[in-house]
Scaffold this active site. Structure first.
Site, PDB file in Angstrom:
ATOM      1  N   LYS A  82      45.409  10.475 122.468  1.00  0.00           N
ATOM      2  CA  LYS A  82      45.018  10.503 121.053  1.00  0.00           C
ATOM      3  C   LYS A  82      43.603  11.065 120.966  1.00  0.00           C
ATOM      4  O   LYS A  82      42.766  10.769 121.839  1.00  0.00           O
ATOM      5  CB  LYS A  82      45.069   9.074 120.517  1.00  0.00           C
ATOM      6  N   SER A 157      48.280   5.225 112.813  1.00  0.00           N
ATOM      7  CA  SER A 157      47.480   6.414 112.893  1.00  0.00           C
ATOM      8  C   SER A 157      47.772   7.292 114.112  1.00  0.00           C
ATOM      9  O   SER A 157      47.368   8.453 114.124  1.00  0.00           O
ATOM     10  CB  SER A 157      45.995   6.035 112.907  1.00  0.00           C
ATOM     11  N   SER A 181      48.915   0.848 114.859  1.00  0.00           N
ATOM     12  CA  SER A 181      48.922   2.305 114.989  1.00  0.00           C
ATOM     13  C   SER A 181      49.636   2.876 116.209  1.00  0.00           C
ATOM     14  O   SER A 181      49.821   4.093 116.283  1.00  0.00           O
ATOM     15  CB  SER A 181      47.498   2.843 114.961  1.00  0.00           C
TER      16      SER A 181
HETATM   17  N1  GLN Z   1      47.729   1.234 109.364  1.00  0.00           N
HETATM   18  C1  GLN Z   1      46.671   0.364 109.759  1.00  0.00           C
HETATM   19  C2  GLN Z   1      45.411   0.731 109.026  1.00  0.00           C
HETATM   20  O1  GLN Z   1      45.450   1.645 108.294  1.00  0.00           O
HETATM   21  C3  GLN Z   1      46.510   0.374 111.248  1.00  0.00           C
HETATM   22  C4  GLN Z   1      45.488   1.298 111.768  1.00  0.00           C
HETATM   23  C5  GLN Z   1      45.363   1.240 113.277  1.00  0.00           C
HETATM   24  O2  GLN Z   1      46.046   0.462 113.943  1.00  0.00           O
HETATM   25  N2  GLN Z   1      44.457   2.028 113.805  1.00  0.00           N
HETATM   26  O3  GLN Z   1      44.420   0.107 109.159  1.00  0.00           O
END
Ligand code: GLN
Length: 505
Positions: A82, A157, A181
């Site tokens: 990532k 994400s 994410s």
């Molecule tokens: N969807 C969650 C958020 O927007 C998770 C984000 C993540 O795990 N980095 O915060």
């Protein structure tokens, strides 16, 4: 062997083929680079493709193998990271204009580990800016599409990571999970994603979102492949003050044993709060079918009640922005990253900072910085951040109680399948936050979680989430592989064979 055959193999199969001399790492890395070149115009999993670095590592591994050197069992099997993971000499953007041209002078420990194991780096994958989001639409560098249907998001994400694996651009991939994410994009793309126990994988060199919640984790097409990558990533790191001292268990052999041992005697606790109203009917039906399959394979299904989960989402959306607002204060245009000067008025440190932050951050990041600084401000701190931390303790207690009656806790990974582009992101950011309801409790409690494909609803994959007690990640692999094997007919058509061939632009 054809390129397609090579890219469709699992990491475990690829490692075996390399060891048996069926093909070289150079050949199989090139096969993945060719696949990337063919499908990237449609999928856009990557912010940066690192073909040169990948082939260099592959050539080195091939030479070492030819010379009879002792190699890591997965040496030569390519990987993606990532674009939140720092890589020396390779631009690391966090999906943000703020770091558009940032080239790290050091390696994140997890990158160092995949390099030391001899895994060629294919590239850095797309993400929501600073890992904030659930669709990858918040990236400053364009959308990633869902390989199952390009009209839908891949989740987020770590959407680029999940798409790279689902589209056979890479056998496995490194993501991060602060509130889901890794698990949610895995669910949306029919792949396997794991959030390890908090502190069991180093966060050193991984750009911080919310430090008490962030974890690095693997994505792959099978439970065994996720286990193999997790085993490479995990372990104590003196550079991360939250790193646990634990030895790394043999996740891969747990997965391989679990696949044949089945689910006899395993207790699955279905979380009462993570179903019902507001949940997509197709998701619930697919989840119920998977539960029935597990039961037929010998598992015992019990229901568990975790009342505090009703407050978990609210607690997360206070703690996460609070910590993120603090972590992101370092992007001030002074030390590194974007610097903008004000277009009118005097140039002072303050106006420069304001101009840099205004230009560098996207709308979602700004929203969270504002939320976080508000929650942390004097007078509100106890009411918001303090209360949220109390909820966190209640969530931990509820989990501890539930694990007294079940080996793992289960739920659908997300209330819906992959959303359409633009469906909720701009119209209603709150609605999008609600989609994290099933994944965030694990981050609040620091426990490990896995999402694996349960089947398909309306042509899109549905994720099945398993949660285990802290430091019992190995249970996810044993039971996850047992469930994966029991679901094989569905999984076969969803994960490995059934992903529609992408129309190549
Ligand atoms: N969807 C969650 C958020 O927007 C998770 C984000 C993540 O795990 N980095 O915060």
């Amino acid at each position: 062997m054809s390129n397609t055959e090579l890219t469709k193999r699992t990491a475990v199969e690829l490692a075996a083929g390399l060891a048996a001399g069926e093909y070289s790492s150079t050949e199989l890395t090139q096969a993945h680079l060719d696949r990337i070149a063919a499908v990237e115009p449609t999928v856009h999993s990557f912010i940066t493709v690192t073909a040169e670095s990948a082939l260099e590592t592959a050539a080195r591994v091939d030479q070492q193998r030819a010379a009879g050197a002792e190699l890591h069992p997965f040496a030569g099997v390519p990987v993606t990271h990532k674009d939140l993971v720092s890589t020396t000499g390779i631009k690391t953007t966090a999906g943000s204009k703020m770091l558009e041209n940032w080239v790290p002078p050091y390696d994140a420990t997890v990158f160092k580990k995949t390099q030391e194991a001899g895994l060629p780096l294919l590239g850095k994958t797309n993400l929501d800016e600073f890992a904030m989001g659930s669709t990858t639409e918040h990236s400053a560098f364009g959308n990633t599409t869902n390989p199952w249907n390009p009209g839908h998001v891949p989740g987020g994400s770590s959407g680029g990571a999940a798409a790279s694996v689902a589209a056979f651009e890479a056998p496995f991939s490194v993501g991060t999970d602060t509130g889901g994410s890794v698990r949610q994009p895995a669910a949306f793309t029919g792949t396997v994603g794991v959030k390890p126990t908090y502190g069991s994988v180093s966060r050193y060199g991984v750009i911080a979102m919310a430090s008490s919640l962030d974890q690095v984790g693997p994505l792959a097409r099978t439970v065994a492949d996720a286990a193999a990558l997790h085993q490479i990533l995990a372990g104590h790191d003196p550079f991360d003050s939250t790193s646990l001292p634990d030895a790394v268990p043999d996740f891969l052999s747990a997965a391989q044993t679990g696949a044949t041992a089945g689910l006899k005697g395993k207790k699955l606790g279905v979380i009462k709060q993570l179903q019902g109203e507001g949940w997509d009917a197709g998701v619930l039906a697919t989840f119920q079918e998977a539960l029935a399959t597990a039961e037929a394979a010998g598992a015992e299904i019990v229901e568990v009640d975790l009342p505090s989960l009703s407050y978990a989402l609210d607690a997360y959306y206070l703690i996460m922005p609070s910590e993120a607002s603090s972590n992101l204060s370092r992007y001030d245009g002074v030390r590194f990253g974007l610097r903008e000067l004000p277009t009118d008025g005097p140039v002072t440190a303050e106006t420069m900072m304001k101009a840099s932050r205004a230009a560098g951050f996207g709308a979602e990041v700004k929203r969270r910085i504002i939320l976080g600084t508000y929650a942390l401000s004097a007078g509100y701190y106890d009411a918001y951040y303090g209360s949220a931390q109390k909820v966190r303790t209640l969530v931990q207690r509820d989990f501890a109680r539930a694990f007294e009656v079940a080996d793992v806790l289960v739920s659908p990974t997300a209330p819906t399948t992959a959303l359409k582009f633009g469906q909720e992101t701009e119209a209603d950011p709150m609605a999008l936050y609600l989609g994290d309801v099933a994944t965030i409790p694990a981050n609040l409690a620091g426990i490990p979680g896995m999402s694996l494909p349960a089947g398909v609803s309306d042509g899109l994959p549905v994720g099945f989430q398993l949660l285990a007690p802290a430091r019992e990640d190995i249970r996810l692999y044993g039971i996850g592989a047992g469930l994966e094997a029991a679901l094989d007919d569905k999984r076969g058509s969803t994960v490995l064979a059934g992903i529609p061939e992408l129309t190549v632009a």
